[in-house]
Design a protein around this motif. Structure first.
Motif, PDB file in Angstrom:
ATOM      1  N   ALA A 159      30.113 -77.197 -19.331  1.00 30.33           N
ATOM      2  CA  ALA A 159      30.549 -78.601 -19.182  1.00 30.33           C
ATOM      3  C   ALA A 159      29.793 -79.434 -20.209  1.00 30.33           C
ATOM      4  O   ALA A 159      28.854 -80.145 -19.864  1.00 30.33           O
ATOM      5  N   PRO A 160      30.177 -79.339 -21.470  1.00 29.34           N
ATOM      6  CA  PRO A 160      29.406 -79.974 -22.548  1.00 29.34           C
ATOM      7  C   PRO A 160      29.263 -81.480 -22.420  1.00 29.34           C
ATOM      8  O   PRO A 160      28.267 -82.051 -22.858  1.00 29.34           O
ATOM      9  N   ALA A 161      30.240 -82.130 -21.814  1.00 30.84           N
ATOM     10  CA  ALA A 161      30.168 -83.586 -21.676  1.00 30.84           C
ATOM     11  C   ALA A 161      29.150 -84.015 -20.626  1.00 30.84           C
ATOM     12  O   ALA A 161      28.692 -85.160 -20.633  1.00 30.84           O
ATOM     13  N   ILE A 162      28.794 -83.097 -19.723  1.00 27.10           N
ATOM     14  CA  ILE A 162      27.866 -83.432 -18.635  1.00 27.10           C
ATOM     15  C   ILE A 162      26.495 -82.827 -18.880  1.00 27.10           C
ATOM     16  O   ILE A 162      25.469 -83.504 -18.763  1.00 27.10           O
ATOM     17  N   ASP A 212      24.319 -78.894  -9.288  1.00 27.16           N
ATOM     18  CA  ASP A 212      23.489 -79.109 -10.472  1.00 27.16           C
ATOM     19  C   ASP A 212      24.226 -79.993 -11.479  1.00 27.16           C
ATOM     20  O   ASP A 212      23.657 -80.947 -12.042  1.00 27.16           O
ATOM     21  N   LEU A 213      25.495 -79.692 -11.705  1.00 23.49           N
ATOM     22  CA  LEU A 213      26.291 -80.478 -12.643  1.00 23.49           C
ATOM     23  C   LEU A 213      26.496 -81.914 -12.138  1.00 23.49           C
ATOM     24  O   LEU A 213      26.481 -82.865 -12.923  1.00 23.49           O
ATOM     25  N   PHE A 214      26.658 -82.052 -10.830  1.00 23.87           N
ATOM     26  CA  PHE A 214      26.827 -83.398 -10.260  1.00 23.87           C
ATOM     27  C   PHE A 214      25.599 -84.258 -10.525  1.00 23.87           C
ATOM     28  O   PHE A 214      25.705 -85.409 -10.933  1.00 23.87           O
ATOM     29  N   GLU A 215      24.412 -83.667 -10.317  1.00 25.92           N
ATOM     30  CA  GLU A 215      23.199 -84.443 -10.560  1.00 25.92           C
ATOM     31  C   GLU A 215      23.041 -84.765 -12.041  1.00 25.92           C
ATOM     32  O   GLU A 215      22.584 -85.849 -12.409  1.00 25.92           O
ATOM     33  N   SER A 216      23.441 -83.844 -12.913  1.00 28.36           N
ATOM     34  CA  SER A 216      23.402 -84.111 -14.352  1.00 28.36           C
ATOM     35  C   SER A 216      24.329 -85.268 -14.704  1.00 28.36           C
ATOM     36  O   SER A 216      23.997 -86.120 -15.538  1.00 28.36           O
ATOM     37  N   TRP A 217      25.491 -85.302 -14.053  1.00 27.62           N
ATOM     38  CA  TRP A 217      26.436 -86.401 -14.290  1.00 27.62           C
ATOM     39  C   TRP A 217      25.849 -87.739 -13.827  1.00 27.62           C
ATOM     40  O   TRP A 217      25.996 -88.758 -14.518  1.00 27.62           O
ATOM     41  N   LYS A 219      22.671 -88.568 -13.667  1.00 29.90           N
ATOM     42  CA  LYS A 219      21.638 -88.979 -14.614  1.00 29.90           C
ATOM     43  C   LYS A 219      22.254 -89.478 -15.918  1.00 29.90           C
ATOM     44  O   LYS A 219      21.796 -90.480 -16.479  1.00 29.90           O
ATOM     45  N   ARG A 220      23.278 -88.784 -16.393  1.00 29.20           N
ATOM     46  CA  ARG A 220      23.928 -89.216 -17.627  1.00 29.20           C
ATOM     47  C   ARG A 220      24.588 -90.582 -17.434  1.00 29.20           C
ATOM     48  O   ARG A 220      24.575 -91.417 -18.350  1.00 29.20           O
ATOM     49  N   ARG A 221      25.141 -90.805 -16.263  1.00 27.02           N
ATOM     50  CA  ARG A 221      25.783 -92.089 -15.974  1.00 27.02           C
ATOM     51  C   ARG A 221      24.795 -93.245 -16.083  1.00 27.02           C
ATOM     52  O   ARG A 221      25.156 -94.356 -16.492  1.00 27.02           O
ATOM     53  N   HIS A 222      23.537 -92.980 -15.700  1.00 27.96           N
ATOM     54  CA  HIS A 222      22.515 -94.028 -15.731  1.00 27.96           C
ATOM     55  C   HIS A 222      21.585 -93.922 -16.936  1.00 27.96           C
ATOM     56  O   HIS A 222      20.616 -94.686 -17.043  1.00 27.96           O
ATOM     57  N   GLY A 223      21.871 -92.973 -17.817  1.00 28.24           N
ATOM     58  CA  GLY A 223      21.110 -92.870 -19.048  1.00 28.24           C
ATOM     59  C   GLY A 223      19.666 -92.450 -18.883  1.00 28.24           C
ATOM     60  O   GLY A 223      18.781 -92.931 -19.602  1.00 28.24           O
ATOM     61  N   VAL A 224      19.398 -91.542 -17.929  1.00 26.83           N
ATOM     62  CA  VAL A 224      18.030 -91.068 -17.719  1.00 26.83           C
ATOM     63  C   VAL A 224      17.976 -89.552 -17.890  1.00 26.83           C
ATOM     64  O   VAL A 224      18.956 -88.845 -17.659  1.00 26.83           O
ATOM     65  N   LYS A 225      16.798 -89.068 -18.286  1.00 27.24           N
ATOM     66  CA  LYS A 225      16.618 -87.623 -18.480  1.00 27.24           C
ATOM     67  C   LYS A 225      16.270 -86.933 -17.167  1.00 27.24           C
ATOM     68  O   LYS A 225      16.755 -85.830 -16.884  1.00 27.24           O
ATOM     69  N   ASP A 226      15.385 -87.553 -16.384  1.00 17.78           N
ATOM     70  CA  ASP A 226      14.960 -87.004 -15.102  1.00 17.78           C
ATOM     71  C   ASP A 226      15.238 -88.021 -14.003  1.00 17.78           C
ATOM     72  O   ASP A 226      15.229 -89.239 -14.253  1.00 17.78           O
ATOM     73  N   SER A 227      15.432 -87.538 -12.777  1.00 16.99           N
ATOM     74  CA  SER A 227      15.713 -88.457 -11.672  1.00 16.99           C
ATOM     75  C   SER A 227      14.495 -89.313 -11.331  1.00 16.99           C
ATOM     76  O   SER A 227      14.637 -90.421 -10.808  1.00 16.99           O
ATOM     77  N   ASP A 242      18.919 -80.226  -6.508  1.00 18.96           N
ATOM     78  CA  ASP A 242      20.325 -80.609  -6.681  1.00 18.96           C
ATOM     79  C   ASP A 242      21.295 -79.519  -6.234  1.00 18.96           C
ATOM     80  O   ASP A 242      22.265 -79.782  -5.517  1.00 18.96           O
ATOM     81  N   GLY A 243      21.036 -78.275  -6.639  1.00 24.11           N
ATOM     82  CA  GLY A 243      21.905 -77.176  -6.214  1.00 24.11           C
ATOM     83  C   GLY A 243      21.641 -76.735  -4.792  1.00 24.11           C
ATOM     84  O   GLY A 243      22.563 -76.374  -4.054  1.00 24.11           O
ATOM     85  N   LEU A 244      20.371 -76.800  -4.380  1.00 24.45           N
ATOM     86  CA  LEU A 244      19.987 -76.328  -3.044  1.00 24.45           C
ATOM     87  C   LEU A 244      20.646 -77.128  -1.939  1.00 24.45           C
ATOM     88  O   LEU A 244      21.182 -76.555  -0.980  1.00 24.45           O
ATOM     89  N   VAL A 245      20.612 -78.452  -2.044  1.00 26.68           N
ATOM     90  CA  VAL A 245      21.095 -79.269  -0.929  1.00 26.68           C
ATOM     91  C   VAL A 245      22.614 -79.183  -0.762  1.00 26.68           C
ATOM     92  O   VAL A 245      23.123 -79.211   0.366  1.00 26.68           O
ATOM     93  N   VAL A 246      23.328 -79.055  -1.864  1.00 24.10           N
ATOM     94  CA  VAL A 246      24.788 -78.910  -1.757  1.00 24.10           C
ATOM     95  C   VAL A 246      25.139 -77.557  -1.161  1.00 24.10           C
ATOM     96  O   VAL A 246      26.036 -77.442  -0.313  1.00 24.10           O
ATOM     97  N   ALA A 247      24.418 -76.528  -1.582  1.00 29.65           N
ATOM     98  CA  ALA A 247      24.644 -75.196  -1.005  1.00 29.65           C
ATOM     99  C   ALA A 247      24.237 -75.161   0.457  1.00 29.65           C
ATOM    100  O   ALA A 247      24.871 -74.474   1.273  1.00 29.65           O
ATOM    101  N   ALA A 248      23.194 -75.895   0.823  1.00 25.09           N
ATOM    102  CA  ALA A 248      22.764 -75.950   2.226  1.00 25.09           C
ATOM    103  C   ALA A 248      23.851 -76.565   3.095  1.00 25.09           C
ATOM    104  O   ALA A 248      24.128 -76.081   4.201  1.00 25.09           O
ATOM    105  N   LEU A 249      24.459 -77.637   2.609  1.00 26.07           N
ATOM    106  CA  LEU A 249      25.557 -78.263   3.364  1.00 26.07           C
ATOM    107  C   LEU A 249      26.719 -77.284   3.518  1.00 26.07           C
ATOM    108  O   LEU A 249      27.304 -77.158   4.608  1.00 26.07           O
ATOM    109  N   ALA A 250      27.048 -76.576   2.442  1.00 25.03           N
ATOM    110  CA  ALA A 250      28.149 -75.609   2.504  1.00 25.03           C
ATOM    111  C   ALA A 250      27.838 -74.490   3.499  1.00 25.03           C
ATOM    112  O   ALA A 250      28.700 -74.102   4.303  1.00 25.03           O
ATOM    113  N   LEU A 251      26.604 -73.986   3.466  1.00 24.70           N
ATOM    114  CA  LEU A 251      26.236 -72.905   4.390  1.00 24.70           C
ATOM    115  C   LEU A 251      26.199 -73.409   5.826  1.00 24.70           C
ATOM    116  O   LEU A 251      26.555 -72.674   6.756  1.00 24.70           O
TER     117      LEU A 251
END
Length: 271
Positions: A159-162, A212-217, A219-227, A242-251
């Motif tokens: 996802a090069p744009a994200i 992970d990609l959602f959190e990257s999006w 950060k990119r939306r707000h122009g920051v490197k780290d949260s 970022d990946g853990l909590v979404v997977a936790a909800l799914a599980l």
């Protein structure tokens, strides 16, 4: 001290704390889950804070604290989830009145569901411990293998744009790594649902990478490197979970289908 040294030391300290509290479970893990949720909402709010929306963020933070107090005290899952739903509705209503958009409300739901699903998955019994270790195996192995396979193989970007650094080879390698690690946990735990675990792990690995990609999006939306800079060498809490909590909800949702909202881990890992 170099950035690499900071990262290693922080990772070791965090691993010891998280695994220790995971082993203890119960109140201790609920407190950890609540702390993760609060840190996530703080970072989410900090990235988008302005003079106009700050009061609404404080109100949403207060609502989240009330929900997490119910979680920590040990109220039933249905009560905690209904409380979160009510908090989201109140936050959304205030946002409409104040013409603030939905950003605070989305952050409240995102952080709240993250903390709640983690805590309810762990519970206080052995099945919950296995479920969380299973989740860690999927997400951590996916993350580590995606990084190393992506760097070694390269190829088309995911996802090069994200997130320009992520590749399809890394995503596939991470998924294979997550599958091997999580199935090893399931086998060692004596799970009777090994056939079911394969599609579950594949789904969780993909979901964690989407998180992970959602959190990257974000950060990119707000122009920051780290949260944030809460964790030396690593950035913020959202950067690490970022990946853990979404997977936790799914599980948690999958487990609920087998064991109910109060015992999602028992449905998947009946020990």
């Amino acid at each position: 001290m170099s950035n690499l040294q900071q990262r290693v030391i922080s990772a070791i300290v965090l691993a010891v704390i998280v695994l220790g509290l995971t082993w203890l479970g119960g109140l201790y893990f609920r407190l950890l889950s609540a702390a993760i949720a609060l840190a996530m909402f703080y970072e989410w709010s900090a990235m988008s804070r302005s003079a106009a929306n700050a009061p609404y963020q404080w109100i949403s933070a207060g609502l989240l604290v009330l929900v997490l107090l119910l979680l920590v005290v040990g109220f039933p899952a249905a009560t905690v989830l209904l409380a979160l739903a009510a908090a989201v509705v109140v936050s959304a209503g205030l946002a409409v009145i104040g013409k603030q958009g939905s950003w605070n409300t989305v952050g409240l739901a995102y952080a709240g569901l993250s903390g709640i699903s983690l805590a309810l998955l762990r519970g206080a019994d052995q099945s919950g411990l296995v479920a969380i270790l299973f989740l860690f195996a999927v997400v951590w192995a996916t993350d580590i293998l995606a990084y190393f396979v992506g760097r070694a193989v390269g190829g088309p970007k995911l996802a090069p744009a994200i997130s320009p650094g992520k590749t399809w080879s890394g995503a596939i390698g991470g998924t294979i790594g997550g599958l091997i690690a999580a199935l090893a946990v399931a086998v060692l735990a004596g799970s009777p649902h090994l056939g079911l675990m394969v599609p579950v792990v594949l789904f969780l690995s993909i979901v964690s990478q989407i998180g992970d990609l959602f959190e990257s999006w974000v950060k990119r939306r707000h122009g920051v490197k780290d949260s944030s800079h809460l964790i030396p060498g690593h950035g913020g809490v959202m950067d690490r979970v970022d990946g853990l909590v979404v997977a936790a909800l799914a599980l948690y949702v999958i487990g609920t289908a087998f064991g109910g909202a109060e015992n999602p881990a028992g449905g998947l890992f009946p020990l």
